[in-house]
Structure formats: structure tokens, C-alpha cells
Design a protein around this motif. Sequence first.
Motif, PDB file in Angstrom:
ATOM      1  N   MET A  43       0.811  -1.218   0.000  1.00  0.00           N
ATOM      2  CA  MET A  43       0.000   0.000   0.000  1.00  0.00           C
ATOM      3  C   MET A  43       0.846   1.271   0.000  1.00  0.00           C
ATOM      4  SD  MET A  43      -2.374   1.179   3.227  1.00  0.00           S
ATOM      5  CE  MET A  43      -1.084   1.372   4.447  1.00  0.00           C
ATOM      6  N   GLU A  44       0.452   2.198  -0.854  1.00  0.00           N
ATOM      7  CA  GLU A  44       0.993   3.556  -0.761  1.00  0.00           C
ATOM      8  C   GLU A  44      -0.026   4.360   0.043  1.00  0.00           C
ATOM      9  OE1 GLU A  44       3.770   4.933  -2.067  1.00  0.00           O
ATOM     10  OE2 GLU A  44       4.389   2.931  -2.715  1.00  0.00           O
ATOM     11  N   VAL A  45       0.435   5.108   1.035  1.00  0.00           N
ATOM     12  CA  VAL A  45      -0.544   5.877   1.801  1.00  0.00           C
ATOM     13  C   VAL A  45      -1.075   7.016   0.940  1.00  0.00           C
ATOM     14  CG1 VAL A  45      -0.952   7.258   3.841  1.00  0.00           C
ATOM     15  CG2 VAL A  45       0.541   5.265   3.947  1.00  0.00           C
ATOM     16  N   PRO A  46      -2.411   7.128   0.858  1.00  0.00           N
ATOM     17  CA  PRO A  46      -2.987   8.166  -0.003  1.00  0.00           C
ATOM     18  C   PRO A  46      -2.534   9.563   0.413  1.00  0.00           C
ATOM     19  CG  PRO A  46      -4.686   7.038   1.310  1.00  0.00           C
ATOM     20  CD  PRO A  46      -3.416   6.293   1.514  1.00  0.00           C
ATOM     21  N   PRO A  47      -2.225  10.408  -0.586  1.00  0.00           N
ATOM     22  CA  PRO A  47      -1.685  11.743  -0.299  1.00  0.00           C
ATOM     23  C   PRO A  47      -2.601  12.590   0.588  1.00  0.00           C
ATOM     24  CG  PRO A  47      -2.146  11.448  -2.657  1.00  0.00           C
ATOM     25  CD  PRO A  47      -2.286  10.120  -2.023  1.00  0.00           C
ATOM     26  N   HIS A  48      -3.932  12.433   0.468  1.00  0.00           N
ATOM     27  CA  HIS A  48      -4.806  13.281   1.283  1.00  0.00           C
ATOM     28  C   HIS A  48      -4.666  12.962   2.770  1.00  0.00           C
ATOM     29  CE1 HIS A  48      -7.932  10.428   2.546  1.00  0.00           C
ATOM     30  NE2 HIS A  48      -7.674   9.829   1.402  1.00  0.00           N
ATOM     31  N   CYS A  49      -4.116  11.782   3.094  1.00  0.00           N
ATOM     32  CA  CYS A  49      -3.879  11.449   4.503  1.00  0.00           C
ATOM     33  C   CYS A  49      -2.583  12.074   4.983  1.00  0.00           C
ATOM     34  CB  CYS A  49      -3.758   9.933   4.690  1.00  0.00           C
ATOM     35  SG  CYS A  49      -5.255   9.056   4.330  1.00  0.00           S
ATOM     36  N   ARG A  50      -1.786  12.542   4.040  1.00  0.00           N
ATOM     37  CA  ARG A  50      -0.438  13.005   4.361  1.00  0.00           C
ATOM     38  C   ARG A  50      -0.356  14.519   4.489  1.00  0.00           C
ATOM     39  NH1 ARG A  50       2.858   9.527   6.176  1.00  0.00           N
ATOM     40  NH2 ARG A  50       3.131   7.572   5.087  1.00  0.00           N
ATOM     41  N   THR A  51      -1.459  15.220   4.207  1.00  0.00           N
ATOM     42  CA  THR A  51      -1.417  16.683   4.230  1.00  0.00           C
ATOM     43  C   THR A  51      -1.200  17.195   5.640  1.00  0.00           C
ATOM     44  OG1 THR A  51      -3.224  16.443   2.686  1.00  0.00           O
ATOM     45  CG2 THR A  51      -2.599  18.673   3.248  1.00  0.00           C
ATOM     46  N   GLU A  52      -0.409  18.230   5.755  1.00  0.00           N
ATOM     47  CA  GLU A  52      -0.241  18.869   7.052  1.00  0.00           C
ATOM     48  C   GLU A  52      -1.280  19.974   7.166  1.00  0.00           C
ATOM     49  OE1 GLU A  52       3.503  20.675   9.461  1.00  0.00           O
ATOM     50  OE2 GLU A  52       3.888  19.673   7.553  1.00  0.00           O
ATOM     51  N   PHE A  53      -2.042  19.982   8.248  1.00  0.00           N
ATOM     52  CA  PHE A  53      -3.052  21.038   8.402  1.00  0.00           C
ATOM     53  C   PHE A  53      -2.367  22.365   8.669  1.00  0.00           C
ATOM     54  CE2 PHE A  53      -6.483  18.471   7.988  1.00  0.00           C
ATOM     55  CZ  PHE A  53      -6.682  17.510   8.977  1.00  0.00           C
ATOM     56  N   SER A  54      -2.870  23.455   8.071  1.00  0.00           N
ATOM     57  CA  SER A  54      -2.481  24.748   8.607  1.00  0.00           C
ATOM     58  C   SER A  54      -3.690  25.682   8.612  1.00  0.00           C
ATOM     59  CB  SER A  54      -1.312  25.342   7.834  1.00  0.00           C
ATOM     60  OG  SER A  54      -1.606  25.354   6.459  1.00  0.00           O
ATOM     61  N   THR A  55      -4.201  26.013   7.420  1.00  0.00           N
ATOM     62  CA  THR A  55      -5.303  26.977   7.390  1.00  0.00           C
ATOM     63  C   THR A  55      -6.641  26.261   7.265  1.00  0.00           C
ATOM     64  OG1 THR A  55      -5.304  27.073   4.994  1.00  0.00           O
ATOM     65  CG2 THR A  55      -3.803  28.554   6.127  1.00  0.00           C
ATOM     66  N   GLY A  65     -10.354  16.370  -0.497  1.00  0.00           N
ATOM     67  CA  GLY A  65      -9.492  15.288  -0.980  1.00  0.00           C
ATOM     68  C   GLY A  65      -9.960  13.942  -0.461  1.00  0.00           C
ATOM     69  N   SER A  66     -10.308  13.899   0.820  1.00  0.00           N
ATOM     70  CA  SER A  66     -10.783  12.653   1.413  1.00  0.00           C
ATOM     71  C   SER A  66     -12.071  12.199   0.764  1.00  0.00           C
ATOM     72  CB  SER A  66     -11.062  12.820   2.905  1.00  0.00           C
ATOM     73  OG  SER A  66      -9.896  13.245   3.552  1.00  0.00           O
ATOM     74  N   SER A  67     -12.983  13.166   0.539  1.00  0.00           N
ATOM     75  CA  SER A  67     -14.249  12.727  -0.017  1.00  0.00           C
ATOM     76  C   SER A  67     -14.124  12.352  -1.494  1.00  0.00           C
ATOM     77  CB  SER A  67     -15.368  13.734   0.238  1.00  0.00           C
ATOM     78  OG  SER A  67     -14.928  15.020  -0.004  1.00  0.00           O
ATOM     79  N   ASP A  68     -13.245  13.033  -2.225  1.00  0.00           N
ATOM     80  CA  ASP A  68     -12.990  12.602  -3.615  1.00  0.00           C
ATOM     81  C   ASP A  68     -12.400  11.196  -3.634  1.00  0.00           C
ATOM     82  OD1 ASP A  68     -13.897  14.930  -4.684  1.00  0.00           O
ATOM     83  OD2 ASP A  68     -11.915  15.809  -5.017  1.00  0.00           O
ATOM     84  N   TYR A  69     -11.490  10.972  -2.707  1.00  0.00           N
ATOM     85  CA  TYR A  69     -10.826   9.667  -2.600  1.00  0.00           C
ATOM     86  C   TYR A  69     -11.880   8.580  -2.346  1.00  0.00           C
ATOM     87  CZ  TYR A  69      -7.388   6.207  -0.921  1.00  0.00           C
ATOM     88  OH  TYR A  69      -6.608   5.085  -0.740  1.00  0.00           O
ATOM     89  N   PHE A  70     -12.835   8.899  -1.459  1.00  0.00           N
ATOM     90  CA  PHE A  70     -13.922   7.970  -1.168  1.00  0.00           C
ATOM     91  C   PHE A  70     -14.864   7.829  -2.373  1.00  0.00           C
ATOM     92  CE2 PHE A  70     -18.426   7.774   0.190  1.00  0.00           C
ATOM     93  CZ  PHE A  70     -18.459   6.466   0.650  1.00  0.00           C
ATOM     94  N   LEU A  71     -15.293   8.974  -2.914  1.00  0.00           N
ATOM     95  CA  LEU A  71     -16.294   8.960  -3.990  1.00  0.00           C
ATOM     96  C   LEU A  71     -15.822   8.245  -5.240  1.00  0.00           C
ATOM     97  CD1 LEU A  71     -18.034  12.459  -4.105  1.00  0.00           C
ATOM     98  CD2 LEU A  71     -18.981  10.277  -3.379  1.00  0.00           C
ATOM     99  N   THR A  72     -14.505   8.233  -5.468  1.00  0.00           N
ATOM    100  CA  THR A  72     -14.003   7.588  -6.689  1.00  0.00           C
ATOM    101  C   THR A  72     -13.414   6.213  -6.378  1.00  0.00           C
ATOM    102  OG1 THR A  72     -11.917   8.776  -6.397  1.00  0.00           O
ATOM    103  CG2 THR A  72     -13.532   9.793  -7.848  1.00  0.00           C
ATOM    104  N   SER A  73     -13.803   5.629  -5.234  1.00  0.00           N
ATOM    105  CA  SER A  73     -13.230   4.338  -4.837  1.00  0.00           C
ATOM    106  C   SER A  73     -14.063   3.150  -5.308  1.00  0.00           C
ATOM    107  CB  SER A  73     -13.093   4.266  -3.313  1.00  0.00           C
ATOM    108  OG  SER A  73     -14.380   4.278  -2.710  1.00  0.00           O
ATOM    109  N   GLY A  74     -15.176   3.415  -5.980  1.00  0.00           N
ATOM    110  CA  GLY A  74     -16.089   2.337  -6.365  1.00  0.00           C
ATOM    111  C   GLY A  74     -15.452   1.308  -7.281  1.00  0.00           C
ATOM    112  N   ASP A  75     -14.541   1.767  -8.140  1.00  0.00           N
ATOM    113  CA  ASP A  75     -13.908   0.818  -9.066  1.00  0.00           C
ATOM    114  C   ASP A  75     -12.410   0.679  -8.795  1.00  0.00           C
ATOM    115  OD1 ASP A  75     -13.125   3.302  -9.946  1.00  0.00           O
ATOM    116  OD2 ASP A  75     -13.639   2.977 -12.047  1.00  0.00           O
ATOM    117  N   LYS A  76     -12.029   0.862  -7.518  1.00  0.00           N
ATOM    118  CA  LYS A  76     -10.615   0.758  -7.149  1.00  0.00           C
ATOM    119  C   LYS A  76     -10.458   0.025  -5.816  1.00  0.00           C
ATOM    120  CE  LYS A  76      -9.795   5.152  -9.443  1.00  0.00           C
ATOM    121  NZ  LYS A  76     -11.246   5.462  -9.572  1.00  0.00           N
TER     122      LYS A  76
END
Length: 291
Positions: A43-55, A65-76
Motif C-alpha cells: 500500500m501507498e498511503v494516499p496523499p490526502h492522509c499526508r497533508t499537514e493542516f495549517s489553514t 481530498g478525502s471525499s474525492d478519494y472515497f467517492l471515486t473508490s467504487g472501481d478501485k
Amino acid sequence: SGGEHSPHLFQFREDGFLVLEDFFTAEECDRMRSQIQRIIAEMEVPPHCRTEFSTKEEEQLQAQGSSDYFLTSGDKIRFFFEKGVLDERGNFLIPKEKSISKIGHALHAYDPVFKQVTHSSKVQELGRKLGLERPVVVQSMYIFKQPGIGGEVTPHQDATFLHTEPLGRVLGFWIALEDATQENGCLWFIPGSHTSGITRRMVRTAPGTSTCVEFVGSEPAYDDSQFIPLPIRKGGLILIHGEVVHKSELNSSQFSRHAFTFHVMEAEGTSWSKENWLQPTPELPFPSLYT
């Protein structure tokens, strides 16, 4: 169909769920478990999990990013993590194989081991016994329910997320890959709660809205005393009607509760809601359960 009158199926229609112990062998369960370990190792850790929060803005982008990652996971085959397992830089605070909540949603299509299980002759035979004419597989998930941190799943109906017209065309197959007990977070059901429709739907929002999905309607306050626990041994299968109310509690034990689950829709005379988060794609139309 011949199965119409078996006592089992009467029970399923009555309760909205059915427990079939020893449906899969220990070897089949172990094969799925070792396959998932292999998938995690690569597994490669998804980039949206790797973001550093600031603003605030970046937080919104992160959520997007998280919701796009989820929404496009149907065929992955994608990875979803428990809360609190990553620090603010996106580094794991605990070993990655202990931090995953679930992997979804197309294991049944792209992984040979899970594909074999989903379309196994005993699953197909059960589909025929249930009288399914044109069943298709819409999604699959491997659920970990990690020791100590495997979060609760609040009471819900699967049709809230997988809506069809008419209702009653979605069926979950839930396979225990380890013993599921009250201590490690087995499923709980309200028997007979599958007969009064659904109270809530999760729908896609218009493009450009700040969230990608929203809930329409609300989940009623269910009476805790109506739920019954369904502990089940490794290899057992629970059939879950799309409208039956079920939940699971936090795993407070030191044992995980791995499960592989997939959902089937009777496609004959059924329309899949265009508003569902999950949509078939040209790359992956919903495959037939029967091979």
C-alpha cells in the motif's frame, strides 16, 4: 424457486437477516487474511492522509481530498484509516497494518482471491436459492475492526447508502474471517426492522458544493433494547437485507474482528439511484454474480 420453502429463507424474510455458520472453511478465511496482508504491504498511503493542516482553507481541501478519494473508490482498491492513527504530518503513530479501518470498494473485481470468494459456487447457489434472477455485485469491503480502536458503527440501513427503486433489491453478504463476539464488536440487529422502508438517504450533492454528499432525512433514535447481538464463528456468513437496521459496537478487546463483505443487487426490474455515492463506471460496470 426450489429454495422458496426452506426454513432458512422463511427466517430471512421474517427477520431481515440470516446467520449461516461454517459457510466458508477456515482455509478460505486464512487465504483472504493473508491476501489482505499482502495488499497492505504494497500500500501507498494516499496523499490526502499526508497533508499537514495549517489553514481553514487547507482543511477544507483536505476534507475535499478525502471525499474525492472515497467517492471515486467504487472501481478501485483503496485504504481508509481509523481516526487518530496519523500525526499532523501524516506519519503513522502505530503500525500501518493496525491503523486501517477498511479497504474498498472493488476487491471483488480486481483481486483474484476476493473475486473467487465473491463468485464462489456456494455464493452463487445461495443466490439461486434466494430466487435472485440477475444479481450483480455493487461493492465489497474488507473491514478490520482493530483491537482497542475499531470504532463503533452506529445503527443504519444499507439502503441509506445503496438506494434502489424499488427498495428491497440490495443484499449484503458479511463473512466473518475471525470469530466475531460481543467483546470484539459483532453485528447487532433489530429483527423485522426491514419492512418499513428507509428514513435517511446519503446522496451526491451538485458539483461545486462544499461537501460531495449529504444526508436527506434523519436516522430515528432506535431503542437499544430492540437490538440482538449476532456473534458468529470464523467462516460464518450473515445475509443482510438492505433495509434491516444493524450496528456494531466499539471493539474494546485485544482481538481484531476481520470481515469481508459485499453487496449484491437484483438488477432485474431495478433502477440504481443516480444519486448514490457509488456509481458503475465504464471501467467497471457492476459484474454479474453468476458466472
